[in-house]
Design a protein around this motif. Structure first.
Motif, PDB file in Angstrom:
ATOM      1  N   LYS A   1       9.150  11.707  15.964  1.00 41.29           N
ATOM      2  CA  LYS A   1       7.810  11.375  14.782  1.00 41.29           C
ATOM      3  C   LYS A   1       8.633  11.045  13.418  1.00 41.29           C
ATOM      4  O   LYS A   1       9.288  11.800  12.782  1.00 41.29           O
ATOM      5  N   VAL A   2       8.177  10.114  12.967  1.00 44.68           N
ATOM      6  CA  VAL A   2       8.755   9.546  11.615  1.00 44.68           C
ATOM      7  C   VAL A   2       7.486   9.923  10.708  1.00 44.68           C
ATOM      8  O   VAL A   2       6.391   9.742  10.921  1.00 44.68           O
ATOM      9  N   LYS A   3       8.260  10.782   9.529  1.00 49.73           N
ATOM     10  CA  LYS A   3       7.093  11.284   8.513  1.00 49.73           C
ATOM     11  C   LYS A   3       6.755   9.842   7.610  1.00 49.73           C
ATOM     12  O   LYS A   3       7.652   9.356   7.104  1.00 49.73           O
ATOM     13  N   THR A   4       5.606   9.700   7.235  1.00 48.98           N
ATOM     14  CA  THR A   4       5.215   8.672   6.478  1.00 48.98           C
ATOM     15  C   THR A   4       4.636   9.097   5.217  1.00 48.98           C
ATOM     16  O   THR A   4       3.833   9.949   5.244  1.00 48.98           O
ATOM     17  N   LEU A   5       4.895   8.630   4.160  1.00 47.78           N
ATOM     18  CA  LEU A   5       4.338   9.014   2.965  1.00 47.78           C
ATOM     19  C   LEU A   5       3.136   8.357   2.700  1.00 47.78           C
ATOM     20  O   LEU A   5       2.856   7.329   3.107  1.00 47.78           O
ATOM     21  N   PRO A   6       2.215   9.041   1.878  1.00 45.78           N
ATOM     22  CA  PRO A   6       0.891   8.333   1.337  1.00 45.78           C
ATOM     23  C   PRO A   6       1.200   7.255   0.439  1.00 45.78           C
ATOM     24  O   PRO A   6       2.407   7.194  -0.352  1.00 45.78           O
ATOM     25  N   THR A   7       0.626   6.250   0.472  1.00 50.49           N
ATOM     26  CA  THR A   7       0.847   4.934  -0.150  1.00 50.49           C
ATOM     27  C   THR A   7      -0.133   4.904  -1.448  1.00 50.49           C
ATOM     28  O   THR A   7      -1.287   4.881  -1.083  1.00 50.49           O
ATOM     29  N   VAL A   8       0.254   4.457  -2.332  1.00 47.90           N
ATOM     30  CA  VAL A   8      -0.655   3.891  -3.673  1.00 47.90           C
ATOM     31  C   VAL A   8      -0.387   2.441  -4.011  1.00 47.90           C
ATOM     32  O   VAL A   8       0.811   2.219  -4.281  1.00 47.90           O
ATOM     33  N   LEU A   9      -1.528   1.963  -4.246  1.00 46.49           N
ATOM     34  CA  LEU A   9      -1.480   0.515  -4.585  1.00 46.49           C
ATOM     35  C   LEU A   9      -1.498   0.492  -6.169  1.00 46.49           C
ATOM     36  O   LEU A   9      -2.548   1.075  -6.656  1.00 46.49           O
ATOM     37  N   VAL A  10      -0.369  -0.010  -6.752  1.00 50.26           N
ATOM     38  CA  VAL A  10      -0.471  -0.102  -8.313  1.00 50.26           C
ATOM     39  C   VAL A  10      -0.626  -1.443  -8.632  1.00 50.26           C
ATOM     40  O   VAL A  10      -0.030  -2.259  -8.370  1.00 50.26           O
ATOM     41  N   VAL A  11      -1.879  -1.552  -9.375  1.00 47.97           N
ATOM     42  CA  VAL A  11      -2.094  -2.992  -9.796  1.00 47.97           C
ATOM     43  C   VAL A  11      -2.263  -2.974 -11.377  1.00 47.97           C
ATOM     44  O   VAL A  11      -3.032  -2.296 -12.018  1.00 47.97           O
ATOM     45  N   GLU A  12      -1.276  -3.714 -12.031  1.00 48.60           N
ATOM     46  CA  GLU A  12      -1.335  -3.676 -13.560  1.00 48.60           C
ATOM     47  C   GLU A  12      -0.543  -4.784 -14.018  1.00 48.60           C
ATOM     48  O   GLU A  12       0.560  -5.272 -13.481  1.00 48.60           O
ATOM     49  N   ASP A  13      -1.073  -5.638 -14.861  1.00 47.61           N
ATOM     50  CA  ASP A  13      -0.477  -7.046 -15.315  1.00 47.61           C
ATOM     51  C   ASP A  13       0.601  -6.699 -16.250  1.00 47.61           C
ATOM     52  O   ASP A  13       1.379  -7.531 -16.581  1.00 47.61           O
ATOM     53  N   GLU A  14       0.494  -5.502 -17.065  1.00 47.49           N
ATOM     54  CA  GLU A  14       1.327  -5.202 -18.047  1.00 47.49           C
ATOM     55  C   GLU A  14       2.674  -4.502 -17.617  1.00 47.49           C
ATOM     56  O   GLU A  14       2.973  -3.506 -16.691  1.00 47.49           O
ATOM     57  N   THR A  15       3.826  -5.309 -17.514  1.00 53.77           N
ATOM     58  CA  THR A  15       5.100  -4.907 -16.781  1.00 53.77           C
ATOM     59  C   THR A  15       5.473  -3.323 -16.988  1.00 53.77           C
ATOM     60  O   THR A  15       5.891  -2.605 -16.173  1.00 53.77           O
ATOM     61  N   LEU A  16       5.404  -3.146 -18.400  1.00 53.72           N
ATOM     62  CA  LEU A  16       6.090  -1.784 -18.786  1.00 53.72           C
ATOM     63  C   LEU A  16       5.025  -0.711 -18.211  1.00 53.72           C
ATOM     64  O   LEU A  16       5.550   0.347 -17.823  1.00 53.72           O
ATOM     65  N   ARG A  26       3.184  -0.809 -15.654  1.00 54.23           N
ATOM     66  CA  ARG A  26       3.092  -0.900 -14.295  1.00 54.23           C
ATOM     67  C   ARG A  26       4.584  -0.204 -13.788  1.00 54.23           C
ATOM     68  O   ARG A  26       4.286   0.804 -12.756  1.00 54.23           O
ATOM     69  N   MET A  27       5.631  -0.516 -14.301  1.00 55.11           N
ATOM     70  CA  MET A  27       6.969   0.218 -14.156  1.00 55.11           C
ATOM     71  C   MET A  27       6.614   1.911 -14.361  1.00 55.11           C
ATOM     72  O   MET A  27       7.320   2.772 -13.561  1.00 55.11           O
ATOM     73  N   ASP A  28       6.191   2.350 -15.529  1.00 52.32           N
ATOM     74  CA  ASP A  28       6.037   3.706 -15.833  1.00 52.32           C
ATOM     75  C   ASP A  28       5.112   4.247 -14.742  1.00 52.32           C
ATOM     76  O   ASP A  28       5.211   5.432 -14.404  1.00 52.32           O
ATOM     77  N   ALA A  29       4.012   3.619 -14.326  1.00 54.13           N
ATOM     78  CA  ALA A  29       2.891   4.190 -13.296  1.00 54.13           C
ATOM     79  C   ALA A  29       3.808   4.293 -11.940  1.00 54.13           C
ATOM     80  O   ALA A  29       3.638   5.312 -11.491  1.00 54.13           O
ATOM     81  N   VAL A  30       4.663   3.315 -11.561  1.00 53.17           N
ATOM     82  CA  VAL A  30       5.427   3.377 -10.325  1.00 53.17           C
ATOM     83  C   VAL A  30       6.340   4.720 -10.434  1.00 53.17           C
ATOM     84  O   VAL A  30       6.264   5.411  -9.343  1.00 53.17           O
TER      85      VAL A  30
END
Length: 54
Positions: A2-17, A19-23
């Protein structure tokens, strides 16, 4: 095996910095991220990832 899958979060942000910080914060918390900067990408990803329709 069994492969463990991580919960996934969709990050939507038009400001690059912002967005990067949130990721970085989300991934540090143990989540996988899918990143986009706009509506066109979200429409495409919803079909690819089979996100539930609202």
């Amino acid at each position: 095996m069994k492969v463990k899958t991580l919960p996934t979060v969709l990050v939507v942000e038009d400001e690059t910095l912002i967005r990067m910080d949130a990721v970085f914060m989300i991934e540090d918390a143990g989540f996988r991220t899918v990143v986009t900067s706009g509506l066109d990408d979200i429409v495409f990803l919803s079909g690819v990832l089979c996100l539930p329709k609202p």
